[in-house]
Design a protein around this motif. Structure first.
Motif, mmCIF file in Angstrom:
data_model
loop_
_atom_site.group_PDB
_atom_site.id
_atom_site.type_symbol
_atom_site.label_atom_id
_atom_site.label_comp_id
_atom_site.label_asym_id
_atom_site.label_seq_id
_atom_site.Cartn_x
_atom_site.Cartn_y
_atom_site.Cartn_z
ATOM 1 N N MET A 1 -8.858 4.347 2.993
ATOM 2 C CA MET A 1 -9.187 3.145 2.216
ATOM 3 C C MET A 1 -8.986 1.867 3.037
ATOM 4 N N MET B 1 -1.193 -0.941 -4.190
ATOM 5 C CA MET B 1 -2.313 0.002 -4.265
ATOM 6 C C MET B 1 -1.847 1.426 -3.997
ATOM 7 N N PHE C 1 -2.671 4.442 -2.339
ATOM 8 C CA PHE C 1 -3.488 4.272 -1.153
ATOM 9 C C PHE C 1 -3.589 5.551 -0.327
ATOM 10 N N LEU D 1 -10.312 -2.237 2.594
ATOM 11 C CA LEU D 1 -9.397 -3.377 2.503
ATOM 12 C C LEU D 1 -9.658 -4.363 3.639
ATOM 13 N N LEU E 1 0.858 -1.188 0.000
ATOM 14 C CA LEU E 1 0.000 0.000 0.000
ATOM 15 C C LEU E 1 0.890 1.233 0.000
#
Ligand SMILES: [Zn+2]
Ligand SMILES: [Zn+2]
Length: 417
Positions: free
Chosen positions: A318, A312, A314, A322, A216
């Motif tokens: 978020m 990702m 990120f 996840l 991430l």
């Protein structure tokens, strides 16, 4: 020609330079100060005709799309012509649907590398530069036989570092006054350098290889150089870069074939739309955007399975998506922005704490968007101006020991060229 710096002689942020020749004026940048609480409570600089009308204010020219260079534009009279790069305009407009407090700016004309623009008595020559903000320009301005060079924000160690070398090999000539940014002074010792984007790519490759789950990466989607760095590292490690609708739209807005985006011909790229963003798309009446991501979509129920082969782009909020998708096993977070955004009470700080709670490793991998003191020295000596005025710096006192012909200016003071 004469000039005055309304903000920036002692700070980074809120950059605004007024140039005057024979009664006509232009502004270079009109930024939001870094310490501004919000747009509403931040006054415009003392420039005649900014909010009302004045026939002598010919235009506002924006060097690039960072808010510390254009953030006060929403408060000015919309009749005033606005100039900026084409991609700068599209990125700002694309971002406006996703970012709070944003606006869809309209450019009257576009800046283009090495194409002079006449604004009354001023000839403006934009020079495309390497910076963490995409489509950024330095500018030569000539009027009354006097010549000014404004560096804007720039660096030499990004993906377009060759532009910096080109600027040094073919510098603006006979410059009377140079306004040069000094963001790195005080952040870096005079003889230290920043890692290049290419070096960062290698670091990301190393880390992605030893990350069991999803990597991430917390970085700004508008830092296009960085997104390219992360995309390349993802591809090299057999991973797919997952972006949201905001990043997708920003990447599309660059208008550059060489920039990865959810478009035909691009592999190792997927679009995941977090729940709250789906709501946002509907609220802003732009839900139809997702149709253009056909073939690239990744659905919540696919995230867990894809995690070990994914990176990702990120942001902290978020994490919930996840978590609900059970996609956090073996995940690591890489902070790829300025460490200043991790200060106490910030969203970055909250993310770091969230990672600690969840037992997710948190590592900073970043490089500056601004030139090192050594590169600034190379630039200043290549341009060799009669007078060098520091701007966009908290450390103007360092200038005289590093560069030639330094003159310190004050905010709001008129300076004759
Ligand atoms: Zn910038
Ligand atoms: Zn800046």
């Amino acid at each position: 020609m004469r000039l005055r710096i309304h903000r920036g002689t002692r700070e980074i942020g809120g950059t605004c330079i007024e140039l005057e020749s024979g009664g006509s004026r232009i502004l270079l940048d009109l930024g939001l100060p870094l310490d501004a609480r919000d747009l509403a409570s931040t006054p415009l600089p003392n420039v005649e005709g900014l909010a009302g009308s004045s026939s002598t204010l010919l235009a506002i020219v924006l060097s690039h799309g960072h808010r510390d260079h254009w953030g006060l534009i929403p408060k000015v009279n919309p009749q005033i012509p606005l100039l900026m790069g084409r991609a700068t305009e599209s990125i700002i407009r694309a971002a406006a649907d996703f970012v709070p407090d944003a606006v869809k700016l309209n450019a009257t004309r576009h800046l283009e590398h090495n194409k002079p623009i006449q604004l009354g008595p001023f000839t403006v020559l934009p020079r495309l530069v390497d910076h963490s903000g995409f489509d950024a320009y330095a500018m030569e301005v000539e009027a009354d036989g006097k010549r000014l060079f404004y560096s804007g924000d720039l660096r030499a160690h990004g993906r377009k570092g060759s532009l910096f070398e080109a600027l040094i090999n073919n510098p603006p000539r006979n410059i009377d006054t140079m306004l040069m940014e000094g963001s790195s002074l005080g952040r870096l010792a005079d003889d230290q350098t920043f890692p290049s984007e290419a070096a960062l790519e290698e670091t990301f490759v190393d880390r992605f290889k030893i990350t069991a789950g999803m990597a991430l990466v917390a970085c700004s989607a508008q830092n296009i150089d960085r997104v390219v760095t992360i995309y390349r590292a993802a591809k090299r490690t057999g991973r797919t870069l997952i972006v949201d609708a905001y990043a997708s739209e920003v990447l599309k807005a660059t208008g550059q074939d060489s920039i990865p985006k959810p478009a035909p011909g691009w592999s190792n790229l997927a679009v995941f739309i977090p729940k709250s963003q789906r709501v946002q798309l509907v609220r802003n009446n732009i839900a139809a955007l997702v149709d253009s991501y056909r073939g690239f979509r990744l659905w919540p129920e696919e995230l867990a399975e894809h995690a070990p082969r994914s990176v990702m782009l990120f942001r902290g909020w978020m994490m919930r998506d996840l978590d609900q998708a059970k996609a956090l096993a073996g995940a690591k977070v890489f902070w790829s922005q300025w460490d200043g955004y991790l200060s106490e009470g910030s969203a970055g700080d909250a993310l770091k704490a969230d990672c600690e709670r969840r037992g997710i490793t948190f590592e900073s991998i970043h490089t500056s968007g601004h030139a090192s003191p050594g590169d600034l020295k190379r630039l200043a000596s290549a341009v060799d101006p009669k007078r060098l005025i520091p701007i966009h710096t908290f450390e103007r006192e360092k200038f005289p020991s590093l560069f030639q012909n330094v003159v310190l200016a004050d905010d709001d003071e008129w300076i004759d060229m």
